[in-house]
Design a protein around this motif. Structure first.
Motif, PDB file in Angstrom:
ATOM      1  N   ILE A  22       0.814  -1.226   0.000  1.00  0.00           N
ATOM      2  CA  ILE A  22       0.000   0.000   0.000  1.00  0.00           C
ATOM      3  C   ILE A  22       0.843   1.269   0.000  1.00  0.00           C
ATOM      4  O   ILE A  22       0.294   2.370  -0.116  1.00  0.00           O
ATOM      5  CB  ILE A  22      -0.971   0.024   1.196  1.00  0.00           C
ATOM      6  N   MET A  28      -1.086   2.920  -4.978  1.00  0.00           N
ATOM      7  CA  MET A  28      -1.773   4.118  -4.487  1.00  0.00           C
ATOM      8  C   MET A  28      -2.540   4.828  -5.587  1.00  0.00           C
ATOM      9  O   MET A  28      -3.543   5.502  -5.331  1.00  0.00           O
ATOM     10  CB  MET A  28      -0.771   5.064  -3.838  1.00  0.00           C
ATOM     11  N   TYR A  34      -6.234   0.051  -3.830  1.00  0.00           N
ATOM     12  CA  TYR A  34      -5.682   0.639  -2.612  1.00  0.00           C
ATOM     13  C   TYR A  34      -6.677   0.536  -1.461  1.00  0.00           C
ATOM     14  O   TYR A  34      -6.309   0.181  -0.329  1.00  0.00           O
ATOM     15  CB  TYR A  34      -5.313   2.095  -2.862  1.00  0.00           C
ATOM     16  N   SER A  38      -6.073  -1.632   1.890  1.00  0.00           N
ATOM     17  CA  SER A  38      -6.112  -0.921   3.169  1.00  0.00           C
ATOM     18  C   SER A  38      -7.126  -1.559   4.108  1.00  0.00           C
ATOM     19  O   SER A  38      -6.881  -1.685   5.319  1.00  0.00           O
ATOM     20  CB  SER A  38      -6.465   0.551   2.951  1.00  0.00           C
TER      21      SER A  38
END
Length: 237
Positions: A22, A28, A34, A38
């Motif tokens: 990440i 990103m 992403y 996350s």
């Protein structure tokens, strides 16, 4: 061999891998990927924390056993025995907690929620009770750090709500709030009762997971345009 420890080590390595991924620019820049990574990273955090505590307990048990096997001093041996008993108890508790953490979760549980409270039987008192329920949920959400947004409401004639719709946004909202769905009843002397008689009121609560966003790709070739005239084409002069 400790199979549970081996399984936790694999999860820990996956957590480390996600943590590295990440931070990469190409990940990103892909917002969907992403967000997913996350979310996975955050969900594995509780397991990783439990793994670290469990690993420490296993190491402490091994050290205590080593002292009992090699130490001649009786005072040290008694201390090691007491510590071993405590660590064994911690180990059993942690293993139970970890097994619960490793159970497959409902993918809906991490979502935000849409909620509706609707006054049921009980007249004006039911509306007051629906208002009490809403304030209770507000207080609970404040404690959890969740955000409530009222979407629509119809107020009762003497207070509370005939119905109120609202969204709840936060971490793992639906997984906790889904158990609130159903009919809630209360027996009490209502504000609307002048003679002190106990009254039964009810309100229904509906909790739904927030709908997923999705992309629709519409090709120009899929569009068909037609023009109609209600009275038909005009006559030419």
């Amino acid at each position: 061999m400790n199979d549970l420890l081996d399984k936790l080590e694999l999860i820990y390595q996956r957590w480390l891998q996600i943590g590295e991924e990440i931070t990469k620019p190409d990940v990103m820049s892909d917002m969907k990927n992403y967000v997913k990574l996350s979310k996975d990273y955050k969900e594995l955090q509780a397991v990783v924390d439990a793994y670290k505590r469990y690993k420490d307990v296993i190491d402490n048990i091994a050290n205590a056993k080593d002292i009992l096997a090699n130490e001649k001093d009786e005072e040290f041996r008694e201390m090691a025995k007491a510590e071993l008993d405590a660590y064994q108890s911690d180990k059993e508790t942690l293993e139970e907690d970890i097994r619960l953490l490793l159970l497959p979760s409902d993918p809906q549980d991490s979502k935000n929620a849409q909620m509706e409270i609707r006054a049921g039987t009980g007249g004006d008192e039911a509306s007051i009770f629906a208002g009490d329920l809403f304030r209770m949920y507000q207080h609970f959400c404040d404690q959890k750090g969740w955000k409530i947004e009222v979407l629509s409401m119809t107020e009762g004639t003497v207070g509370g709500y005939k119905e109120i719709d609202f969204s709840v946004t936060g971490n793992g909202v639906y997984g906790i709030m889904k158990y609130e769905s159903g009919v809630h009843r209360v027996q009490r002397v209502p504000q609307t009762e002048s003679q002190g008689r106990v009254h039964t009121s009810a309100a229904s609560v509906v909790v739904l997971p927030e709908a997923d966003e999705f992309d629709v790709e519409l090709k120009q070739s899929d569009i068909k345009k037609e023009t109609f005239c209600a009275s038909g084409p005009a006559d030419s002069a």
